[in-house]
Design an enzyme around this catalytic site. Structure first.
Site, PDB file in Angstrom:
ATOM      1  N   VAL A   1       0.830  -1.204   0.000  1.00  0.00           N
ATOM      2  CA  VAL A   1       0.000   0.000   0.000  1.00  0.00           C
ATOM      3  C   VAL A   1       0.865   1.254   0.000  1.00  0.00           C
ATOM      4  O   VAL A   1       0.615   2.204  -0.753  1.00  0.00           O
ATOM      5  CB  VAL A   1      -0.956  -0.002   1.210  1.00  0.00           C
ATOM      6  CG1 VAL A   1      -1.707   1.327   1.323  1.00  0.00           C
ATOM      7  CG2 VAL A   1      -1.939  -1.153   1.108  1.00  0.00           C
TER       8      VAL A   1
ATOM      9  N   THR B   1      -5.204  -0.622   6.994  1.00  0.00           N
ATOM     10  CA  THR B   1      -6.522  -1.135   7.364  1.00  0.00           C
ATOM     11  C   THR B   1      -6.543  -1.387   8.866  1.00  0.00           C
ATOM     12  O   THR B   1      -5.811  -2.243   9.368  1.00  0.00           O
ATOM     13  CB  THR B   1      -6.827  -2.424   6.600  1.00  0.00           C
ATOM     14  OG1 THR B   1      -6.791  -2.150   5.190  1.00  0.00           O
ATOM     15  CG2 THR B   1      -8.200  -2.961   6.976  1.00  0.00           C
TER      16      THR B   1
ATOM     17  N   LEU C   1      -7.461  -0.855  -3.041  1.00  0.00           N
ATOM     18  CA  LEU C   1      -6.630  -1.267  -4.165  1.00  0.00           C
ATOM     19  C   LEU C   1      -6.725  -2.770  -4.383  1.00  0.00           C
ATOM     20  O   LEU C   1      -6.614  -3.545  -3.429  1.00  0.00           O
ATOM     21  CB  LEU C   1      -5.171  -0.888  -3.911  1.00  0.00           C
ATOM     22  CG  LEU C   1      -4.880   0.575  -3.560  1.00  0.00           C
ATOM     23  CD1 LEU C   1      -3.396   0.759  -3.283  1.00  0.00           C
ATOM     24  CD2 LEU C   1      -5.344   1.504  -4.673  1.00  0.00           C
TER      25      LEU C   1
ATOM     26  N   GLU D   1      -4.853  -5.957  -5.776  1.00  0.00           N
ATOM     27  CA  GLU D   1      -3.532  -6.395  -6.210  1.00  0.00           C
ATOM     28  C   GLU D   1      -3.601  -6.821  -7.673  1.00  0.00           C
ATOM     29  O   GLU D   1      -4.520  -7.494  -8.100  1.00  0.00           O
ATOM     30  CB  GLU D   1      -3.047  -7.555  -5.344  1.00  0.00           C
ATOM     31  CG  GLU D   1      -2.724  -7.140  -3.921  1.00  0.00           C
ATOM     32  CD  GLU D   1      -2.011  -8.231  -3.142  1.00  0.00           C
ATOM     33  OE1 GLU D   1      -1.019  -8.781  -3.659  1.00  0.00           O
ATOM     34  OE2 GLU D   1      -2.448  -8.533  -2.028  1.00  0.00           O
TER      35      GLU D   1
ATOM     36  N   LYS E   1     -14.039   0.405   5.352  1.00  0.00           N
ATOM     37  CA  LYS E   1     -13.045  -0.480   4.734  1.00  0.00           C
ATOM     38  C   LYS E   1     -13.348  -1.944   5.037  1.00  0.00           C
ATOM     39  O   LYS E   1     -13.382  -2.787   4.138  1.00  0.00           O
ATOM     40  CB  LYS E   1     -11.652  -0.102   5.239  1.00  0.00           C
ATOM     41  CG  LYS E   1     -10.559  -1.100   4.912  1.00  0.00           C
ATOM     42  CD  LYS E   1     -10.310  -1.235   3.418  1.00  0.00           C
ATOM     43  CE  LYS E   1      -9.129  -2.161   3.156  1.00  0.00           C
ATOM     44  NZ  LYS E   1      -8.843  -2.314   1.736  1.00  0.00           N
TER      45      LYS E   1
ATOM     46  N   GLY F   1     -14.665 -20.700  -7.556  1.00  0.00           N
ATOM     47  CA  GLY F   1     -13.289 -21.164  -7.688  1.00  0.00           C
ATOM     48  C   GLY F   1     -12.836 -21.917  -6.467  1.00  0.00           C
ATOM     49  O   GLY F   1     -13.642 -22.568  -5.782  1.00  0.00           O
TER      50      GLY F   1
ATOM     51  N   CYS G   1      -5.975  -9.178   2.185  1.00  0.00           N
ATOM     52  CA  CYS G   1      -7.104  -8.361   2.634  1.00  0.00           C
ATOM     53  C   CYS G   1      -8.298  -9.171   3.118  1.00  0.00           C
ATOM     54  O   CYS G   1      -8.677  -9.097   4.292  1.00  0.00           O
ATOM     55  CB  CYS G   1      -7.533  -7.424   1.504  1.00  0.00           C
ATOM     56  SG  CYS G   1      -6.302  -6.175   1.081  1.00  0.00           S
TER      57      CYS G   1
ATOM     58  N   LYS H   1      -3.881 -14.805  -6.733  1.00  0.00           N
ATOM     59  CA  LYS H   1      -4.577 -14.273  -7.897  1.00  0.00           C
ATOM     60  C   LYS H   1      -3.524 -13.884  -8.925  1.00  0.00           C
ATOM     61  O   LYS H   1      -2.338 -13.783  -8.600  1.00  0.00           O
ATOM     62  CB  LYS H   1      -5.448 -13.065  -7.522  1.00  0.00           C
ATOM     63  CG  LYS H   1      -4.649 -11.860  -7.033  1.00  0.00           C
ATOM     64  CD  LYS H   1      -5.557 -10.680  -6.713  1.00  0.00           C
ATOM     65  CE  LYS H   1      -6.150 -10.071  -7.953  1.00  0.00           C
ATOM     66  NZ  LYS H   1      -6.875  -8.815  -7.676  1.00  0.00           N
TER      67      LYS H   1
END
Length: 476
Positions: free
Chosen positions: A11, A121, A157, A159, A215, A264, A271, A332
């Site tokens: 971040v 966070t 955000l 990633e 958040k 999946g 996060c 990911k």
């Protein structure tokens, strides 16, 4: 504007580079001397598409500097962003020690009014703790106490798309303290974020507690969508429906939308797992239970086992003498982040059942080696049954099946004929639903997706080739 960013992690580094790109004078501080040295030399310690170019360009322009000393950064800045980690503790709560340590260091060097921005966070109430630490640090220093406005400005955000998300935000959430310090902070932050509000207002102003909660609530909502669709996918398998068709039908509803509806092997990363647990823990501290959030986490933990269950459904629980290829290790695509990655669960389970694994990821190999060594209790270099390879096809050499765990673009349209030639048996367990079941069946593959109305892999018997190999490897 003169800005300090404390923390050169994911971040902090993205925030520093993007604010510098907007023309601001940014100092980015981190206590890790090795990381700072790498950044000063033009390197980047994390993988994020485009970030290295942005860092190098703004360093060359003189708008972005890196260091380890807090004092010059604090005296330099009008706005000080705290962007350090808040890792989960054993009880699920967010560990605030790094945030509060930064606040103490800031307080020791204050030379006038500052706006301290919590970008990390953090649970509701953290801003009050930061404000208290800043005040105490100034008193301990024995100098006059300067006013400080502690603001909450959470990041949103993704990633793999962090630069785009920062520069094209859906919204900018800012929580302000009450009174004159809040008014002064609003003036500075409105000027900082003015480039994003030229065409329409994206800033959502609110109180600090509401911003802190926003958040967590946002991440929990997205995680719930994923877990919900994963449960629906299991039902689709049971009733003979196709989860991809269901996803398109559900996502076409304008009240729902298409995002985060892909079934999946479960979510991972820095996060969603951490923030859902922290939100549930925060609620428990107020005598409340967040049952949907708890269920979301439980569903996700179970979903990471689904591919293992499919493999065992075809080959049995004893996988000795069988070899599997794995495509994708990062949680990911477009990142090397292995935190809470489903691949870690799948690999540990298959190895425990005696399988041999050949694994490939375009970017995350180094991080995967570190993470898996930690999971397995010894260096992966010492594990003969786990081999890392540099090319996707190398992971398929003489394997009894392929498991797809990350939806990297290079896996979307492979050469299936070449794949079949490398594999001992043309079997694919597709944990990201990348492929069309009908197409794969026409090409002679046995295909098993997640909720794709194709359970041939789980219904079929072990291939003759695999059974022969098993008997040769383990004649008993």
């Amino acid at each position: 504007m003169k800005i300090a960013v404390v923390g050169a992690g994911y971040v902090g580094l993205v925030t520093a580079a993007c604010l510098a790109e907007l023309g601001n004078d940014v100092m980015c501080i981190d206590k890790d001397h090795g990381r700072v040295a790498l950044l000063q030399a033009g390197g980047v310690p994390i993988y994020e598409p485009g970030l290295d170019d942005w860092v190098q360009r703004n360093q060359h322009a003189g708008r972005l500097r890196f260091g380890t000393a807090m004092a010059p950064a604090v005296t330099h800045a009008e706005l000080i962003f705290i962007a350090v980690g808040t890792p989960p503790q054993e009880d699920g709560s967010a560990d605030l020690q790094h945030v509060l340590a930064v606040a103490q260091h800031i307080g020791q060097h204050l030379n006038g009014f500052k706006v301290v921005v919590n970008k990390s966070t953090v649970p509701v109430g953290t801003a009050r703790q930061v404000e208290r630490v800043l005040h105490e640090a100034q008193q301990t220093r024995g100098t006059c106490v300067h006013e400080v406005a502690v603001v909450s400005n959470p990041e949103f955000l993704k990633e793999g798309a962090a630069i785009h998300d920062f520069m094209h935000p859906d919204r900018i959430v800012i929580g302000l303290p009450e009174g004159a310090t809040g008014d002064r902070a609003r003036t500075l932050l409105a000027r900082l974020y003015a480039p994003f509000n030229r065409h329409h207002e994206r800033t959502v102003w609110m109180d600090v507690a509401s911003a802190e909660l926003t958040k967590y609530a946002s991440n929990a909502m997205l995680a719930m969508r994923i877990s919900f669709m994963n449960e629906v996918a299991l039902l689709a398998d049971a009733v003979g429906a196709d989860i991809d068709a269901v996803r398109r039908g559900v996502g076409a509803d304008s009240r729902i939308g298409p995002s985060f509806l892909y079934a999946g092997t479960g979510y991972g990363g820095s996060c969603f797992p951490k923030d859902t647990r922290a939100l549930a823990h925060s609620a428990a501290g107020h005598g409340l239970r967040m049952r949907l959030v708890e269920a979301t986490e439980a569903v996700n933990a179970a979903q990471k086992q689904v591919l293992v269950q499919q493999v065992c459904g075809r080959f049995g629980g004893d996988l000795r003498g069988l070899r599997f290829g794995i495509w994708g290790l990062a949680f990911k695509p477009n990142t090397n982040d292995m935190r809470e990655a489903p691949s870690r669960t799948v690999i540990a389970e298959l190895l425990a059942r005696g399988a041999e694994l050949q694994v490939h990821d375009p970017v995350a190999t180094s991080e995967a080696r570190r993470a898996l060594s930690q999971d397995l209790g010894r260096p992966v270099a010492e594990i003969d049954s786990l081999r890392f390879v540099d090319e996707p096809l190398d992971a398929l050499l003489a394997v009894d099946a392929l498991l797809v765990l990350t939806e990297w673009k290079c896996f979307h349209h492979p050469d299936f004929a070449a794949m079949a030639q490398h594999m001992r048996a043309p079997i694919i367990f597709d944990g990201r639903n990348l492929y069309d079941p009908a197409q794969l069946q026409a090409l002679g593959f046995v295909y098993q997706g997640i909720g794709r109305r194709n359970q041939a892999a789980s219904r079929a018997r072990v291939s003759p080739q695999a059974e022969t190999h098993r008997r040769v490897a383990h004649p008993g």
